[in-house]
Design a protein around this motif. Sequence first.
Motif, mmCIF file in Angstrom:
data_model
loop_
_atom_site.group_PDB
_atom_site.id
_atom_site.type_symbol
_atom_site.label_atom_id
_atom_site.label_comp_id
_atom_site.label_asym_id
_atom_site.label_seq_id
_atom_site.Cartn_x
_atom_site.Cartn_y
_atom_site.Cartn_z
ATOM 1 N N CYS A 37 0.890 -1.268 -0.072
ATOM 2 C CA CYS A 37 0.074 -0.049 0.022
ATOM 3 C C CYS A 37 1.033 1.215 -0.043
ATOM 4 O O CYS A 37 0.699 2.400 -0.712
ATOM 5 C CB CYS A 37 -0.972 0.092 1.162
ATOM 6 N N GLU A 43 3.759 1.783 -1.226
ATOM 7 C CA GLU A 43 4.455 1.979 -2.507
ATOM 8 C C GLU A 43 3.510 2.423 -3.410
ATOM 9 O O GLU A 43 3.707 3.308 -4.134
ATOM 10 C CB GLU A 43 5.114 0.799 -3.077
ATOM 11 N N ALA A 44 2.358 1.881 -3.523
ATOM 12 C CA ALA A 44 1.079 2.357 -4.469
ATOM 13 C C ALA A 44 0.622 3.684 -4.042
ATOM 14 O O ALA A 44 0.545 4.539 -4.791
ATOM 15 C CB ALA A 44 -0.059 1.407 -4.179
ATOM 16 N N ARG A 45 0.738 4.076 -2.740
ATOM 17 C CA ARG A 45 0.207 5.402 -2.622
ATOM 18 C C ARG A 45 1.200 6.326 -2.706
ATOM 19 O O ARG A 45 1.000 7.497 -3.536
ATOM 20 C CB ARG A 45 -0.245 5.527 -1.084
ATOM 21 N N SER A 57 3.503 6.160 -5.225
ATOM 22 C CA SER A 57 3.486 6.212 -6.645
ATOM 23 C C SER A 57 2.373 7.487 -7.374
ATOM 24 O O SER A 57 2.496 8.044 -8.143
ATOM 25 C CB SER A 57 3.498 4.794 -7.250
ATOM 26 N N SER A 99 -1.094 -5.559 -11.834
ATOM 27 C CA SER A 99 -1.354 -4.106 -11.435
ATOM 28 C C SER A 99 -2.614 -4.059 -10.517
ATOM 29 O O SER A 99 -2.774 -3.494 -9.699
ATOM 30 C CB SER A 99 -1.404 -3.208 -12.365
ATOM 31 N N ILE A 121 -2.164 -5.725 -7.426
ATOM 32 C CA ILE A 121 -1.229 -4.534 -6.189
ATOM 33 C C ILE A 121 -2.210 -3.704 -5.573
ATOM 34 O O ILE A 121 -2.194 -3.289 -4.626
ATOM 35 C CB ILE A 121 -0.238 -4.058 -7.215
ATOM 36 N N MET A 122 -3.190 -3.087 -6.589
ATOM 37 C CA MET A 122 -4.007 -2.127 -6.068
ATOM 38 C C MET A 122 -5.127 -2.520 -5.343
ATOM 39 O O MET A 122 -5.751 -2.003 -4.306
ATOM 40 C CB MET A 122 -4.749 -1.282 -7.310
ATOM 41 N N ALA A 150 -3.333 -3.391 -1.955
ATOM 42 C CA ALA A 150 -3.247 -2.149 -1.219
ATOM 43 C C ALA A 150 -4.416 -1.634 -0.445
ATOM 44 O O ALA A 150 -4.513 -1.112 0.391
ATOM 45 C CB ALA A 150 -2.493 -1.193 -2.067
ATOM 46 N N PHE A 172 6.216 2.831 -8.604
ATOM 47 C CA PHE A 172 5.819 1.419 -8.431
ATOM 48 C C PHE A 172 7.056 0.461 -8.403
ATOM 49 O O PHE A 172 7.208 -0.298 -9.242
ATOM 50 C CB PHE A 172 5.018 0.889 -9.710
ATOM 51 N N TYR A 211 8.075 -2.059 -7.069
ATOM 52 C CA TYR A 211 8.185 -3.276 -6.048
ATOM 53 C C TYR A 211 9.343 -4.224 -6.346
ATOM 54 O O TYR A 211 9.693 -4.772 -5.397
ATOM 55 C CB TYR A 211 6.889 -4.039 -6.420
#
Length: 353
Positions: free
Chosen positions: A111, A113-115, A117, A156, A159-160, A163, A317, A319
């Motif tokens: 989460c 890393e997603a946030r 990015s 992807s 991942i989302m 997260a 992103f 990862y």
Amino acid sequence: RRITFMIGNGFDLHLGMKTRFTDMYEGYIQSPSEDIVIQRFKEDLKESAGERYEKWSDFEIAMAAHAKDFTNENDFIKCVRSFKMYLGGYLKLEQDRFNTELQKLTREEICDEARKSVDSFYKFNTPNVTNAIDRIKSSSKSLSYSIINFNYTEVSDKIMKTAGCFYFDPIHIHGRLSGDIVLGIDNVDQFGSIPFVLSRKMNRAFIKPAFNKEFDENRAAKAASLIERSDVICVYGMSFGDSDLTWIMNLHEWIKKDKMHHLFYFGKQNAERGSAWVSDLLMDAEEERKRTILNKLSLEEELFEDQVHVPLTADIFDYQSLISKKKETSISEEKKAELLNRLNAALVESPIN
């Protein structure tokens, strides 16, 4: 306000997945086939491909040109379907491999890393650019995010979803591994001259917009609508090849529509962060990259250069780095445990009096 991410194969590559054409085509041509037409196609592919098809669009356009060497559409379609079957299996293995790697990370790490990015993709440009996007984001009480995914893989999405920190409703414009794989060119003119009449069957087999129109015209319409309603678009890992000309032209019209529209392009050309010490040097490099992007979008540099941005020092992103650090930590812990075991064994053999 809306921010839309357009994701291409570069996203999967940045995760460490081997999803280039050159990563999988040797396995395909070496796979056995009892059908003489498919076997001949594999032999032709072996002679003609090599390292020339760096991008998937290169292969798709070359395949369209190769259609003239077939005597009928059924043989061509048979070869396309054979290739797609192998491609689907290959990508499924790569997707499963990455999903196993992703399990090394906690939900919080995924989460974060997603946030980072999604929140910061535009913050690696000049303050003028950063301030412009901040103003767009702050000028509305509601900010929506969208993803138009040009990949068949669903990493992807995973991942989302894992997260859970942003709501996305991704559109897989070319299908997905769990459903349909849409491979091919953008329009009938890209076939060139062929010795047989193109039927509806041939069109939907290798013309992506034709397939979408018959299979699910809503997803193409939704994607076009998202682009039109976006204020900022972040293109991540797309090559802007001719086989996706429809979407290139959508971006062309979108940028021309409003001077407040901003396009960010993330490719593989990121510079070292230390270069930021010489900001004018970075601006020179970005200008050179922007020239290439504007040319692909058929836009005049002097009119639209302030709307296109190439964040050379950004790494979003990321990862792969997170997973690598986890591996290093795990190895260190294993070595530490091994040393402790050796020490304990030594103490047992030679007890301290």
